[in-house]
Motif scaffolding. Structure first.
Motif, PDB file in Angstrom:
ATOM      1  N   ILE A 101      13.762  35.813  73.609  1.00 18.45           N
ATOM      2  CA  ILE A 101      14.101  35.842  75.031  1.00 18.45           C
ATOM      3  C   ILE A 101      13.260  36.873  75.770  1.00 18.45           C
ATOM      4  CG2 ILE A 101      16.450  34.973  74.781  1.00 18.45           C
ATOM      5  CD1 ILE A 101      17.437  37.891  74.878  1.00 18.45           C
ATOM      6  N   GLY A 102      13.065  36.612  77.059  1.00 18.71           N
ATOM      7  CA  GLY A 102      12.319  37.525  77.903  1.00 18.71           C
ATOM      8  C   GLY A 102      12.767  37.365  79.344  1.00 18.71           C
ATOM      9  N   VAL A 103      12.091  38.069  80.218  1.00 17.99           N
ATOM     10  CA  VAL A 103      12.400  38.012  81.644  1.00 17.99           C
ATOM     11  C   VAL A 103      11.111  37.783  82.416  1.00 17.99           C
ATOM     12  CG1 VAL A 103      14.401  39.520  81.412  1.00 17.99           C
ATOM     13  CG2 VAL A 103      12.163  40.519  81.921  1.00 17.99           C
ATOM     14  N   SER A 104      11.271  37.589  83.707  1.00 13.81           N
ATOM     15  CA  SER A 104      10.116  37.426  84.580  1.00 13.81           C
ATOM     16  C   SER A 104      10.451  38.028  85.935  1.00 13.81           C
ATOM     17  CB  SER A 104       9.764  35.936  84.736  1.00 13.81           C
ATOM     18  OG  SER A 104       8.600  35.757  85.520  1.00 13.81           O
ATOM     19  N   ASN A 105       9.513  38.779  86.473  1.00 13.30           N
ATOM     20  CA  ASN A 105       9.643  39.321  87.828  1.00 13.30           C
ATOM     21  C   ASN A 105      10.801  40.311  87.974  1.00 13.30           C
ATOM     22  OD1 ASN A 105       7.520  37.475  88.696  1.00 13.30           O
ATOM     23  ND2 ASN A 105       9.078  35.882  88.557  1.00 13.30           N
ATOM     24  N   PHE A 106      11.110  41.046  86.922  1.00 17.58           N
ATOM     25  CA  PHE A 106      12.131  42.089  86.982  1.00 17.58           C
ATOM     26  C   PHE A 106      11.500  43.400  87.456  1.00 17.58           C
ATOM     27  CE2 PHE A 106      16.095  41.154  84.253  1.00 17.58           C
ATOM     28  CZ  PHE A 106      16.128  39.832  84.649  1.00 17.58           C
ATOM     29  N   SER A 107      12.295  44.225  88.106  1.00 16.85           N
ATOM     30  CA  SER A 107      11.860  45.598  88.377  1.00 16.85           C
ATOM     31  C   SER A 107      12.066  46.418  87.111  1.00 16.85           C
ATOM     32  CB  SER A 107      12.664  46.202  89.524  1.00 16.85           C
ATOM     33  OG  SER A 107      14.014  46.375  89.128  1.00 16.85           O
ATOM     34  N   GLY A 108      11.481  47.604  87.078  1.00 13.57           N
ATOM     35  CA  GLY A 108      11.600  48.432  85.894  1.00 13.57           C
ATOM     36  C   GLY A 108      13.031  48.829  85.576  1.00 13.57           C
ATOM     37  N   TRP A 109      13.803  49.208  86.608  1.00 10.57           N
ATOM     38  CA  TRP A 109      15.159  49.676  86.312  1.00 10.57           C
ATOM     39  C   TRP A 109      16.086  48.535  85.912  1.00 10.57           C
ATOM     40  CZ3 TRP A 109      19.988  48.951  88.679  1.00 10.57           C
ATOM     41  CH2 TRP A 109      19.996  48.319  89.927  1.00 10.57           C
ATOM     42  N   HIS A 110      15.849  47.335  86.455  1.00 13.86           N
ATOM     43  CA  HIS A 110      16.633  46.177  86.029  1.00 13.86           C
ATOM     44  C   HIS A 110      16.383  45.869  84.547  1.00 13.86           C
ATOM     45  CE1 HIS A 110      16.640  44.661  90.449  1.00 13.86           C
ATOM     46  NE2 HIS A 110      17.731  45.357  90.200  1.00 13.86           N
ATOM     47  N   LEU A 111      15.117  45.892  84.162  1.00 15.46           N
ATOM     48  CA  LEU A 111      14.769  45.593  82.778  1.00 15.46           C
ATOM     49  C   LEU A 111      15.297  46.672  81.841  1.00 15.46           C
ATOM     50  CD1 LEU A 111      13.362  44.026  80.578  1.00 15.46           C
ATOM     51  CD2 LEU A 111      11.176  45.003  81.309  1.00 15.46           C
ATOM     52  N   MET A 112      15.145  47.925  82.228  1.00 19.90           N
ATOM     53  CA  MET A 112      15.604  49.012  81.371  1.00 19.90           C
ATOM     54  C   MET A 112      17.118  48.982  81.196  1.00 19.90           C
ATOM     55  SD  MET A 112      14.237  51.388  79.580  1.00 19.90           S
ATOM     56  CE  MET A 112      15.421  51.488  78.250  1.00 19.90           C
ATOM     57  N   LYS A 113      17.833  48.660  82.267  1.00 16.80           N
ATOM     58  CA  LYS A 113      19.291  48.559  82.178  1.00 16.80           C
ATOM     59  C   LYS A 113      19.688  47.452  81.208  1.00 16.80           C
ATOM     60  CE  LYS A 113      23.464  48.461  85.045  1.00 16.80           C
ATOM     61  NZ  LYS A 113      24.001  48.426  86.430  1.00 16.80           N
ATOM     62  N   ALA A 114      18.990  46.330  81.266  1.00 16.40           N
ATOM     63  CA  ALA A 114      19.290  45.220  80.358  1.00 16.40           C
ATOM     64  C   ALA A 114      19.023  45.605  78.909  1.00 16.40           C
ATOM     65  CB  ALA A 114      18.455  43.998  80.740  1.00 16.40           C
ATOM     66  N   LEU A 115      17.939  46.301  78.652  1.00 14.42           N
ATOM     67  CA  LEU A 115      17.630  46.728  77.291  1.00 14.42           C
ATOM     68  C   LEU A 115      18.702  47.684  76.766  1.00 14.42           C
ATOM     69  CD1 LEU A 115      13.782  47.281  77.664  1.00 14.42           C
ATOM     70  CD2 LEU A 115      14.917  45.392  76.474  1.00 14.42           C
ATOM     71  N   GLY A 116      19.215  48.527  77.664  1.00 13.70           N
ATOM     72  CA  GLY A 116      20.291  49.424  77.267  1.00 13.70           C
ATOM     73  C   GLY A 116      21.549  48.680  76.872  1.00 13.70           C
ATOM     74  N   VAL A 117      21.860  47.599  77.586  1.00  9.31           N
ATOM     75  CA  VAL A 117      23.028  46.784  77.249  1.00  9.31           C
ATOM     76  C   VAL A 117      22.834  46.125  75.884  1.00  9.31           C
ATOM     77  CG1 VAL A 117      24.297  44.689  77.888  1.00  9.31           C
ATOM     78  CG2 VAL A 117      23.762  46.408  79.623  1.00  9.31           C
ATOM     79  N   SER A 118      21.638  45.620  75.620  1.00  5.71           N
ATOM     80  CA  SER A 118      21.366  45.011  74.316  1.00  5.71           C
ATOM     81  C   SER A 118      21.552  46.022  73.200  1.00  5.71           C
ATOM     82  CB  SER A 118      19.933  44.460  74.284  1.00  5.71           C
ATOM     83  OG  SER A 118      19.814  43.295  75.057  1.00  5.71           O
ATOM     84  N   ASP A 119      21.046  47.225  73.399  1.00  8.85           N
ATOM     85  CA  ASP A 119      21.160  48.253  72.370  1.00  8.85           C
ATOM     86  C   ASP A 119      22.616  48.675  72.168  1.00  8.85           C
ATOM     87  OD1 ASP A 119      18.431  48.157  72.133  1.00  8.85           O
ATOM     88  OD2 ASP A 119      18.049  49.965  73.307  1.00  8.85           O
ATOM     89  N   ARG A 120      23.379  48.719  73.258  1.00  9.19           N
ATOM     90  CA  ARG A 120      24.768  49.171  73.172  1.00  9.19           C
ATOM     91  C   ARG A 120      25.638  48.187  72.385  1.00  9.19           C
ATOM     92  NH1 ARG A 120      26.199  49.264  78.491  1.00  9.19           N
ATOM     93  NH2 ARG A 120      24.942  51.155  78.660  1.00  9.19           N
ATOM     94  N   TYR A 121      25.419  46.886  72.604  1.00  4.16           N
ATOM     95  CA  TYR A 121      26.294  45.883  71.993  1.00  4.16           C
ATOM     96  C   TYR A 121      25.651  45.120  70.835  1.00  4.16           C
ATOM     97  CZ  TYR A 121      29.157  46.713  76.130  1.00  4.16           C
ATOM     98  OH  TYR A 121      29.913  47.297  77.098  1.00  4.16           O
ATOM     99  N   GLY A 122      24.409  45.425  70.530  1.00  2.53           N
ATOM    100  CA  GLY A 122      23.739  44.739  69.434  1.00  2.53           C
ATOM    101  C   GLY A 122      23.274  43.339  69.762  1.00  2.53           C
ATOM    102  N   TYR A 123      23.085  43.052  71.051  1.00  2.00           N
ATOM    103  CA  TYR A 123      22.579  41.738  71.456  1.00  2.00           C
ATOM    104  C   TYR A 123      21.060  41.677  71.243  1.00  2.00           C
ATOM    105  CZ  TYR A 123      27.036  41.349  74.017  1.00  2.00           C
ATOM    106  OH  TYR A 123      28.353  41.316  74.367  1.00  2.00           O
ATOM    107  N   ALA A 124      20.531  40.470  71.187  1.00  2.01           N
ATOM    108  CA  ALA A 124      19.084  40.297  71.113  1.00  2.01           C
ATOM    109  C   ALA A 124      18.425  40.963  72.318  1.00  2.01           C
ATOM    110  CB  ALA A 124      18.742  38.812  71.072  1.00  2.01           C
TER     111      ALA A 124
END
Length: 341
Positions: free
Chosen positions: A154-177
């Motif tokens: 999975i990936g994203v497109s046209n995200f800002s840096g803080w949106h992407l970083m927040k999403a990565l933090g959620v993945s790390d917190r819950y063990g999601y891809a």
């Protein structure tokens, strides 16, 4: 064809990907191209002969026709190709006909699978950021689709840096891809990607999948100072001009002049030089190239297998440089916070 890791993943992707926005030619996408099934299969044949095995689409391209034409073009050789597509933008008029909600994502993925004629998508990217759906809902849904075997990465497109970083933090917190790709605009006449998204990608293992590497049709070698626009240029489409990135004429011509000089030195075309410059940038995994016809495709394929010199890169860097937005211009004054390139 060179292959690179897609971000911090085990997937190897070719440095060039064929974008299929020209496939179908329905509605507003006709200005991109009108490639039909027979020609699409021929373009795919040429790609596979050259080692280009990745093809990118989206559910909104030509109202889904792009995915249908691509699916038909790769039929019988699905195991030999990588399919990338995108969802999120509206495909209907209802309140739930867009976005990244669990309701819409599952429905959109199932629809793309059907149009593509496959039971899995190698790389699914969210086409845009949905501020109304929590990251936890988005990522748990994508994680479920991966576990079901319908998505590989999975990936994203046209995200800002803080949106992407927040999403990565959620993945790390819950063990999601985690997102391993960011399909982003980046070119010699559009270097905003370098300010925040490039260092984020390098630090977090998110590879750049570059869209419009020729600057929204400006670096084809056909647009020059004092010359009329080509008949087939998307620059003739006012709607495309309105939604695409703005580039001042003088800045564009300064970059084109530098490209002309380098191209003449090494016997390459302007698009080949512009693409090769991008392939030297940190964190770039693959460039999405478009082609209205076989000639354009073969020219773009000529961007690989060689490399610009440090001097040539420096000249192109200088011609295309602009003052970054705040706070990045201020940060660059501090020696302990150098730019990524």
């Amino acid at each position: 064809m060179e292959y690179r890791s897609l971000g911090r993943s085990g997937l190897k992707v070719p440095v060039l990907t064929l974008g299929t926005g020209t496939f179908g030619g329905v509605g507003g996408f006709s200005s991109w191209g009108t490639t039909g099934p027979e020609e699409a299969r021929r373009l795919v044949d040429i790609c596979l002969e050259s080692g280009l095995t990745m093809f990118d689409s989206a559910d909104i391209y030509s109202r889904g026709e792009s995915e249908r034409v691509l699916g038909a073009a790769v039929a019988g050789r699905r195991d030999s190709v990588l399919i990338s597509t995108k969802v999120t933008f509206p495909t209907g008029r209802g309140p739930n006909d867009c976005g990244s909600s669990r309701h819409y994502l599952i429905r959109a993925v199932e629809a793309s699978l059907k149009r593509l004629g496959t039971d899995y998508i190698d790389l699914l990217q969210l086409h845009g950021y949905d501020a109304e759906t929590p990251h936890e809902e988005v990522l748990s849904t994508l994680d479920t689709l991966i576990k079901a075997g319908k998505l590989r990465y999975i990936g994203v497109s046209n995200f800002s840096g803080w949106h992407l970083m927040k999403a990565l933090g959620v993945s790390d917190r819950y063990g999601y891809a985690r997102y391993v790709a960011h399909q982003a605009y980046y070119s010699l006449v559009g270097r905003d990607y370098e300010w925040e998204l490039m260092p984020l990608g390098l630090a977090e293992g998110v590879g750049a999948v570059v869209w419009s590497p020729l600057g929204w049709g400006r670096l084809t070698g056909k647009i020059r100072r004092g010359a009329p626009l080509p008949e087939t240029s998307r620059r003739r489409d006012q709607k495309q001009n309105d939604i695409g990135p703005h580039v001042g004429d003088e800045h564009l011509f300064k970059v084109v002049d530098a490209l002309d000089g380098v191209a003449a030195e090494i016997g390459k075309t302007v698009p080949q030089v512009a693409l090769n410059w991008l392939l030297q940038r940190p964190g770039v995994a693959t460039l999405i190239i478009g082609a209205r016809n076989e000639q354009q495709l073969r020219d773009n394929l000529g961007a690989v297998g060689w490399a610009l010199t440090k001097d040539q890169i420096a000249r192109l860097d200088a011609a295309s440089a602009v003052m970054p937005a705040y706070p990045y211009w201020h940060q660059r004054q501090f020696s302990r916070n150098p730019p990524p390139v």
